[in-house]
Design a protein around this motif. Structure first.
Motif, short mmCIF file in Angstrom:
data_model
loop_
_atom_site.label_atom_id
_atom_site.label_comp_id
_atom_site.label_asym_id
_atom_site.label_seq_id
_atom_site.Cartn_x
_atom_site.Cartn_y
_atom_site.Cartn_z
N ILE A 202 -3.18 -5.22 -4.20
CA ILE A 202 -4.58 -5.61 -4.10
C ILE A 202 -4.72 -7.09 -3.74
N ASN B 65 -4.04 -0.89 -3.73
CA ASN B 65 -3.47 -0.96 -5.07
C ASN B 65 -1.97 -0.67 -5.10
N THR C 16 -9.27 4.65 -8.01
CA THR C 16 -8.48 3.68 -8.76
C THR C 16 -9.33 2.65 -9.50
#
Lengths: 316, 319
Positions: free
Chosen positions: A83, A96, A272
């Motif tokens: 990220i 991510n 996420t």
């Protein structure tokens, strides 16, 4: 130079299109020259159309040579940069799992364009064949097929697509079929309405009068007349298909991860985190938006170029 | 008029019946029996023995022949009973009322926003044709027609989270229980969908208004010395609204079912979300009845559009 040779040159000069016996070799050349001519005339007719077609051509090249262009592999995870916002190493940041967003958008272009193009090709082919047959045959068959189209129109396309995707399990083939199915009724309607007027024209009557079979009349006399509206439907349908693929993949029912598509990149963010990193929202979204924008502009320009009279009919 | 209405209603029946037959067959033809999915050998959460499977099949009425299942469903629907979910205690009617209220509210708000945004832009763009204003608005319209609504929703959330550190409420509130909280939940999706629709409306309205302005009666109105404002708003606008009404109606019909992706983006529990859940769980009863609901809405909205024509343009006669 003998007389016969001279006359041959004259003939050859007078009929430049008719290629000599080794013409097959030149065919691609002739075809590409014709294509360039059409493109040039089209570009002169609309600057925006020209810009959009340039964008689309570049996009197709990017999709074809995605592996060479993308700086990283679509699945290569860089665990030192999870990220990460856009930087020199990762121009569009990472997700991510540390995968490069730019590379995923570039590789995703291939999936997205392939799905859009094939699904529309299948959907429009079925829909236009249906429209031609229904409009030309008329009578009870037309009536029945119209009622069936009513049902298909009232049946929400999204639901049909979702049902197919869930039942046949998500995958590229399924999503192509699901999107194609939703295109059929609308296309069949428009094409049928064109055929209804074409059917009454003199050249169709004369073709029938000299004994052409219905199949022949439909294929060689009626069908060519629907090519222009069909091209316009095709161009505008591509934008719709890209949206559909993006929406379905966003819901997690389209292109299954980890393979990237523009839609599932957006969907992945929600899974996420509730607080999505901005670059992961912006980059795939802009890719979708600009592609649909280019397709819309191209479709509009194409419609004006092919037949200004089509305007009203296709806007419905 | 009454005969026309009757004729249209009678014509709607085969369409709706067709939809019910289609969805009924589609669900049973496609692989994935609900019990096999949930309780199957490898896929399921619980594994049932063969006898238990048969028993639960019987309790859900899935052991009867297909035509009997279909007529049982239709009979229930005609009595106003939409059955209950296979897996949850909620009757389907509950789901429709609870979630449909939210979806319908968002849909109506979205269409309202699209008119508020789209009509003035369309009018200005047509009246000031080829001005800078026209070019700017046409650019924006073309752009927003291409922006996917659910992505607009995501960006909307992103902006509110980053700049206003505000998040949509997680709890569900209705307009009649807590209007303020309800609006916080619904305004985002409504804007996300309304702007795209508004762009479409603006474009549509601009085109039709430009055509109408060229007509003789508009010239007459101007010749009478009416102000430009009255000519456009009273005389021209009304006649340019027909296609706009058609488009809005169809959009509304589509939205009433809830835009699945936008609801997902905002996490709003609307009908669309319910449908996706039902489809992934093979909850046949819920799917069947929701599809039936959509079909009925679609047919009636179409009828309402046609009736609105007569109201907007008295020259339209029904035959």
């Amino acid at each position: 130079m003998s007389v016969t040779e001279e006359s041959r040159t004259v003939v050859a000069r007078r009929m430049p299109e008719r290629a000599p016996s080794h013409g097959l070799v030149e065919l691609p050349l002739v075809a590409s020259r014709a294509l360039i001519g059409v493109l040039a005339r089209f570009s002169r007719s609309s600057l925006l159309g020209a810009g959009s077609i340039a964008f689309l051509i570049i996009l197709v090249f990017v999709a074809i040579f995605a592996d060479q262009i993308a700086p990283y592999g679509p699945l290569v995870a860089d665990y030192t940069a999870l990220i990460h916002p856009p930087s020199l190493a990762h121009l569009a940041g990472t997700d991510n799992l540390g995968r490069d967003a730019l590379s995923r958008v570039i590789i995703g272009a291939r999936t997205t364009l392939f799905v859009a193009f094939t699904s529309i090709a299948i959907g429009e082919a079925v829909g236009s064949a249906w429209g031609v047959i229904s409009g030309y045959a008329g009578g009870r068959f037309d009536l029945l097929s119209q009622r069936f189209l009513d049902v298909l129109m009232a049946f929400p396309g999204v639901i049909l697509a979702l049902l197919l995707l869930v039942a046949l399990s998500a995958g590229v083939d399924t999503i192509i079929i699901a999107i194609a199915v939703t295109r059929v009724p609308g296309t069949a309607r428009v094409i049928r309405s064109v055929v209804l007027s074409v059917r009454e024209m003199d050249f169709v009557t004369s073709a029938r009068a000299i004994g052409a079979s219905p199949a022949r009349v439909m294929a060689f006399h009626v069908a060519p007349q629907v090519v222009a509206p069909l091209l316009v439907i095709f161009a505008s349908g591509l934008g719709g298909a890209i949206f559909a693929e993006a929406a379905l993949s966003f819901l997690g029912l389209g292109i299954p991860p980890p393979a990237p598509s523009w839609g599932n990149m957006l969907g992945g963010i929600l899974v996420t985190s509730f607080n999505p990193p901005w670059w992961l929202v912006v980059v795939p979204g802009l890719a979708i938006t600009f592609t649909i924008l280019a397709l819309n502009l191209f479709g509009d320009a194409l419609r004006d170029y092919l037949d200004p009279k089509l305007r009203g009919r296709l806007q419905q | 008029m009454r005969r026309y209405l009757l004729k249209r209603l009678l014509l709607a029946i085969p369409t709706i019946v067709g939809v019910t037959v289609l969805i009924f067959i589609v669900m049973r033809v496609l692989p994935g029996d609900p019990l096999a999915i949930i309780f199957g050998e490898n896929t399921g959460i619980y594994v049932l023995t063969e006898e238990q499977l048969q028993a639960s099949r019987r309790s859900l009425g899935l052991d009867k022949p297909l035509y009997a299942q279909y007529f049982a469903w239709m009979g229930d629907v005609l009595r106003g009973d939409f059955g209950r979910s296979f897996w949850r205690p909620d009757p389907v009617r509950e789901i429709i009322v609870r979630r449909g209220a939210i979806s319908a509210q968002i849909a109506l708000m979205a269409v309202a926003i699209s008119w508020v945004v789209g009509l003035p832009i369309g009018i200005l763009s047509a009246v000031r044709r080829n001005s800078t204003l026209d070019y700017v608005s046409r650019f924006l319209v073309t752009l927003f027609m291409a922006v996917p609504s659910f992505w607009l929703g995501l960006t909307f959330i992103l902006i509110t989270v980053i700049f206003f550190t505000w998040k949509p409420p997680i709890t569900v509130n209705y307009l009649w229980t807590d209007p303020l909280k309800n609006l916080q939940m619904t305004i985002g999706p409504a804007i996300a969908m309304g702007i795209g629709l508004g762009a479409f409306i603006a474009r549509m309205n601009r085109t039709t208004l430009l055509e109408v302005i060229r007509e003789d009666y508009v010239r007459t109105a101007r010749a009478k010395g009416l102000t430009e404002r009255v000519v456009i708003l009273r005389h021209a606008l009304k006649n340019s609204l027909l296609p706009v009404v058609t488009v809005s109606g169809l959009q509304l019909a589509g939205l009433l079912g809830g835009s699945v992706a936008v609801e997902r983006a905002f996490g709003v529990p609307g009908l669309g979300t319910a449908l996706v859940q039902a489809i992934t769980e093979r909850d046949w009863m819920v799917i069947q009845n929701l599809v039936l609901l959509y079909a009925v809405i679609f047919v009636f909205v179409n009828l309402a559009i046609d009736l609105a024509y007569g109201w907007i343009d008295p020259r339209v006669r029904y035959g």
